[in-house]
Scaffold this motif. Sequence first.
Motif, PDB file in Angstrom:
ATOM      1  N   ARG A  66       0.840  -1.130   0.024  1.00  0.00           N
ATOM      2  CA  ARG A  66       0.046  -0.019  -0.116  1.00  0.00           C
ATOM      3  C   ARG A  66       0.973   1.251  -0.028  1.00  0.00           C
ATOM      4  O   ARG A  66       0.674   2.165  -0.665  1.00  0.00           O
ATOM      5  CB  ARG A  66      -0.945   0.096   1.316  1.00  0.00           C
ATOM      6  CG  ARG A  66      -2.241  -0.859   0.911  1.00  0.00           C
ATOM      7  CD  ARG A  66      -3.062  -0.682   2.196  1.00  0.00           C
ATOM      8  NE  ARG A  66      -2.494  -1.006   3.587  1.00  0.00           N
ATOM      9  CZ  ARG A  66      -2.912  -2.368   3.891  1.00  0.00           C
ATOM     10  NH1 ARG A  66      -3.395  -3.081   3.101  1.00  0.00           N
ATOM     11  NH2 ARG A  66      -2.319  -2.784   5.053  1.00  0.00           N
ATOM     12  N   ALA A  67       2.004   1.277   0.700  1.00  0.00           N
ATOM     13  CA  ALA A  67       2.812   2.637   0.665  1.00  0.00           C
ATOM     14  C   ALA A  67       3.511   2.742  -0.654  1.00  0.00           C
ATOM     15  O   ALA A  67       3.378   3.846  -0.903  1.00  0.00           O
ATOM     16  CB  ALA A  67       3.900   2.090   2.043  1.00  0.00           C
ATOM     17  N   VAL A 171      20.636   8.051 -18.406  1.00  0.00           N
ATOM     18  CA  VAL A 171      20.371   9.540 -18.401  1.00  0.00           C
ATOM     19  C   VAL A 171      20.872   9.905 -19.943  1.00  0.00           C
ATOM     20  O   VAL A 171      19.782  10.618 -20.537  1.00  0.00           O
ATOM     21  CB  VAL A 171      21.513  10.286 -17.745  1.00  0.00           C
ATOM     22  CG1 VAL A 171      21.563  11.733 -18.034  1.00  0.00           C
ATOM     23  CG2 VAL A 171      21.051  10.223 -16.224  1.00  0.00           C
ATOM     24  N   LYS A 172      21.185   8.942 -20.591  1.00  0.00           N
ATOM     25  CA  LYS A 172      21.669   9.325 -21.983  1.00  0.00           C
ATOM     26  C   LYS A 172      20.524   8.958 -22.823  1.00  0.00           C
ATOM     27  O   LYS A 172      20.050   9.577 -23.904  1.00  0.00           O
ATOM     28  CB  LYS A 172      22.743   8.365 -22.615  1.00  0.00           C
ATOM     29  CG  LYS A 172      23.084   8.778 -24.098  1.00  0.00           C
ATOM     30  CD  LYS A 172      24.393   7.637 -24.455  1.00  0.00           C
ATOM     31  CE  LYS A 172      24.788   7.872 -26.015  1.00  0.00           C
ATOM     32  NZ  LYS A 172      25.849   7.043 -26.293  1.00  0.00           N
ATOM     33  N   ASP A 173      19.402   7.994 -22.219  1.00  0.00           N
ATOM     34  CA  ASP A 173      18.542   7.436 -22.939  1.00  0.00           C
ATOM     35  C   ASP A 173      17.211   8.447 -22.618  1.00  0.00           C
ATOM     36  O   ASP A 173      16.231   7.989 -23.121  1.00  0.00           O
ATOM     37  CB  ASP A 173      18.001   6.049 -22.659  1.00  0.00           C
ATOM     38  CG  ASP A 173      19.182   4.899 -23.110  1.00  0.00           C
ATOM     39  OD1 ASP A 173      19.916   5.314 -24.127  1.00  0.00           O
ATOM     40  OD2 ASP A 173      19.336   3.842 -22.463  1.00  0.00           O
ATOM     41  N   GLY A 174      17.348   9.545 -21.963  1.00  0.00           N
ATOM     42  CA  GLY A 174      16.378  10.538 -21.633  1.00  0.00           C
ATOM     43  C   GLY A 174      15.935  10.266 -20.219  1.00  0.00           C
ATOM     44  O   GLY A 174      14.637  11.021 -19.866  1.00  0.00           O
ATOM     45  N   ALA A 175      16.130   9.639 -19.260  1.00  0.00           N
ATOM     46  CA  ALA A 175      15.611   9.420 -17.901  1.00  0.00           C
ATOM     47  C   ALA A 175      15.956  10.766 -17.095  1.00  0.00           C
ATOM     48  O   ALA A 175      17.005  11.304 -17.062  1.00  0.00           O
ATOM     49  CB  ALA A 175      16.295   8.291 -17.140  1.00  0.00           C
ATOM     50  N   ASP A 176      14.886  11.336 -16.547  1.00  0.00           N
ATOM     51  CA  ASP A 176      15.324  12.172 -15.457  1.00  0.00           C
ATOM     52  C   ASP A 176      14.946  12.003 -14.121  1.00  0.00           C
ATOM     53  O   ASP A 176      15.040  12.693 -13.249  1.00  0.00           O
ATOM     54  CB  ASP A 176      14.360  13.577 -15.997  1.00  0.00           C
ATOM     55  CG  ASP A 176      12.964  13.212 -15.956  1.00  0.00           C
ATOM     56  OD1 ASP A 176      12.266  12.035 -15.307  1.00  0.00           O
ATOM     57  OD2 ASP A 176      11.750  13.858 -16.257  1.00  0.00           O
ATOM     58  N   LEU A 177      14.912  10.509 -13.790  1.00  0.00           N
ATOM     59  CA  LEU A 177      14.846  10.142 -12.514  1.00  0.00           C
ATOM     60  C   LEU A 177      15.136   8.755 -12.468  1.00  0.00           C
ATOM     61  O   LEU A 177      14.536   7.874 -13.304  1.00  0.00           O
ATOM     62  CB  LEU A 177      13.168  10.372 -12.114  1.00  0.00           C
ATOM     63  CG  LEU A 177      12.517   9.441 -10.902  1.00  0.00           C
ATOM     64  CD1 LEU A 177      13.023  10.428  -9.783  1.00  0.00           C
ATOM     65  CD2 LEU A 177      11.228   9.517 -10.758  1.00  0.00           C
ATOM     66  N   ILE A 178      15.920   8.409 -11.410  1.00  0.00           N
ATOM     67  CA  ILE A 178      16.219   6.849 -11.287  1.00  0.00           C
ATOM     68  C   ILE A 178      15.644   6.460 -10.232  1.00  0.00           C
ATOM     69  O   ILE A 178      15.770   6.910  -9.066  1.00  0.00           O
ATOM     70  CB  ILE A 178      17.809   6.791 -11.252  1.00  0.00           C
ATOM     71  CG1 ILE A 178      18.640   7.675 -12.235  1.00  0.00           C
ATOM     72  CG2 ILE A 178      18.324   5.311 -11.119  1.00  0.00           C
ATOM     73  CD1 ILE A 178      18.357   6.894 -13.753  1.00  0.00           C
ATOM     74  N   ILE A 179      14.953   5.225 -10.218  1.00  0.00           N
ATOM     75  CA  ILE A 179      14.294   4.666  -9.119  1.00  0.00           C
ATOM     76  C   ILE A 179      15.042   3.345  -8.868  1.00  0.00           C
ATOM     77  O   ILE A 179      15.842   2.709  -9.661  1.00  0.00           O
ATOM     78  CB  ILE A 179      13.030   3.887  -9.760  1.00  0.00           C
ATOM     79  CG1 ILE A 179      12.077   4.947 -10.191  1.00  0.00           C
ATOM     80  CG2 ILE A 179      12.115   3.076  -8.324  1.00  0.00           C
ATOM     81  CD1 ILE A 179      11.624   6.011  -9.121  1.00  0.00           C
ATOM     82  N   PRO A 269      12.381   4.284  -2.661  1.00  0.00           N
ATOM     83  CA  PRO A 269      11.144   4.466  -1.791  1.00  0.00           C
ATOM     84  C   PRO A 269      11.334   3.586  -0.535  1.00  0.00           C
ATOM     85  O   PRO A 269      10.671   3.824   0.459  1.00  0.00           O
ATOM     86  CB  PRO A 269       9.851   3.730  -2.834  1.00  0.00           C
ATOM     87  CG  PRO A 269      10.798   2.768  -3.679  1.00  0.00           C
ATOM     88  CD  PRO A 269      12.370   3.708  -3.947  1.00  0.00           C
ATOM     89  N   TYR A 270      12.220   2.547  -0.446  1.00  0.00           N
ATOM     90  CA  TYR A 270      12.618   1.979   0.811  1.00  0.00           C
ATOM     91  C   TYR A 270      13.001   2.792   1.980  1.00  0.00           C
ATOM     92  O   TYR A 270      12.620   2.544   3.211  1.00  0.00           O
ATOM     93  CB  TYR A 270      13.494   0.822   0.585  1.00  0.00           C
ATOM     94  CG  TYR A 270      13.104  -0.309  -0.405  1.00  0.00           C
ATOM     95  CD1 TYR A 270      12.079  -1.318   0.248  1.00  0.00           C
ATOM     96  CD2 TYR A 270      13.496  -0.325  -1.676  1.00  0.00           C
ATOM     97  CE1 TYR A 270      11.539  -2.319  -0.318  1.00  0.00           C
ATOM     98  CE2 TYR A 270      13.130  -1.538  -2.337  1.00  0.00           C
ATOM     99  CZ  TYR A 270      12.081  -2.478  -1.827  1.00  0.00           C
ATOM    100  OH  TYR A 270      11.712  -3.396  -2.578  1.00  0.00           O
ATOM    101  N   VAL A 271      13.782   4.008   1.405  1.00  0.00           N
ATOM    102  CA  VAL A 271      13.946   4.913   2.479  1.00  0.00           C
ATOM    103  C   VAL A 271      13.081   5.469   3.190  1.00  0.00           C
ATOM    104  O   VAL A 271      12.888   5.853   4.449  1.00  0.00           O
ATOM    105  CB  VAL A 271      14.855   6.104   1.698  1.00  0.00           C
ATOM    106  CG1 VAL A 271      15.001   7.254   2.845  1.00  0.00           C
ATOM    107  CG2 VAL A 271      16.024   5.465   1.424  1.00  0.00           C
ATOM    108  N   ARG A 272      11.802   5.536   2.794  1.00  0.00           N
ATOM    109  CA  ARG A 272      10.427   6.117   3.556  1.00  0.00           C
ATOM    110  C   ARG A 272       9.864   5.352   4.478  1.00  0.00           C
ATOM    111  O   ARG A 272       8.783   5.567   4.893  1.00  0.00           O
ATOM    112  CB  ARG A 272       9.491   6.559   2.322  1.00  0.00           C
ATOM    113  CG  ARG A 272      10.115   7.681   1.293  1.00  0.00           C
ATOM    114  CD  ARG A 272      10.020   8.932   1.994  1.00  0.00           C
ATOM    115  NE  ARG A 272      10.606  10.029   0.956  1.00  0.00           N
ATOM    116  CZ  ARG A 272      10.115  10.550   0.155  1.00  0.00           C
ATOM    117  NH1 ARG A 272       8.589  10.275  -0.141  1.00  0.00           N
ATOM    118  NH2 ARG A 272      10.686  11.699  -0.653  1.00  0.00           N
ATOM    119  N   LEU A 273      10.234   3.939   4.434  1.00  0.00           N
ATOM    120  CA  LEU A 273       9.553   2.988   5.087  1.00  0.00           C
ATOM    121  C   LEU A 273      10.487   2.453   6.461  1.00  0.00           C
ATOM    122  O   LEU A 273      11.392   2.639   6.612  1.00  0.00           O
ATOM    123  CB  LEU A 273       9.353   1.635   4.422  1.00  0.00           C
ATOM    124  CG  LEU A 273       8.673   1.910   3.039  1.00  0.00           C
ATOM    125  CD1 LEU A 273       8.551   0.320   2.395  1.00  0.00           C
ATOM    126  CD2 LEU A 273       7.346   2.509   3.100  1.00  0.00           C
TER     127      LEU A 273
END
Length: 359
Positions: A66-67, A171-179, A269-273
């Motif tokens: 859920r989180a 980044v070269k492929d256009g990513a602006d956010l790395i998960i 996201p694990y940082v938030r848990l």
Amino acid sequence: MFICIKRLEMRVMENGINKEFCMSSFLTIRYVYNEVAWKENIIPKNNVKIDTAPKINCRTADDIDRAFRTMFDNMDLSHAALLLSGGIDSGILASYMPKGTKTYTAHNKSPLTDLEVERAAKICELNQLEHHVIEITWDDYKKKMDDMMLKANCPVTANEPQVHKLVGQAVKDGADLIIFGDAADMVFGGCDQKLAKDWTFDEWIKEYTFVDPKAVLKNPADMGILFEQYKIGENGVDYLRFMDDIFTISSGNAYYNSFDYFHVNYFDPYVRLTMSEPLDLKRVRNGESKYLLRELYQKKYPELEIPEKLPMPRSMNVWLDWWKGPERPEFIPGCAESLTYEQKFLVYSLERYLNLIEE
């Protein structure tokens, strides 16, 4: 998680500059503790940022699910990329990514990475994600190590050039956010070897130290000052707090240094848990590391076996087979002979960095 470490008064320091301490710290914990400088104006960067968002308490696998759904439903993932190892942590995150999301898995022509790529490919197939397999070679290390070290003002660890290439390609492929999912081990009890027993203080120093400075340096600094703040009583140690404080930075820097280098946004996201109940060490020690995540993975992928944790695969036994050991005067002659290849890389990286800043 991401606890601010209190600053110790370092009696070994003089004007904040102490090369011997920097060398010993890097070998012991894989980064330079307490912002001590190698030389004037060369202070190691600590790119691990403290996440100040409120923690979400999780008691069950469903709580985690859920989180994550709430987090990702409120994010723009249209140009996000996922670092996908094929393990439990990133495999879970893959299930929340929009169809077509680009994922990146490292491969270096070793049996371990063959298995990782196979697992990651299956995860991408099930979630309809775009899978990119990035070949990692020793030439990649040689080409980028110096630039990376000068940027971070510190030697690199063995997995940093690998992460660097993955992030750079995304980044070269256009990513602006790395998960990515580096914090899962710390939050949910994944470092099973380090949690294998209740260590004595002396045992813990030996267990955690990556390379003993006394075994390779002619003038090692006393690293006891780092461990002493975690000592309990006569010979006990708060190893869980040590891992929270020290290992968090040691592990995280491999990722955060690359994000800083490429100026790209990132989210773990694990940082938030946080676990709402104490970690069940008995379950971890009986082979159920990250038991809540194992349960969630099984719910996400009932047709797949739960993958056992593998270290980030590298081919150091091949890549460093030619290297006979350090030649600089700071090192004990022949000191590399008894080291593992992972340990040899730390010594190799340290000598290479010293050559860079003192040439």
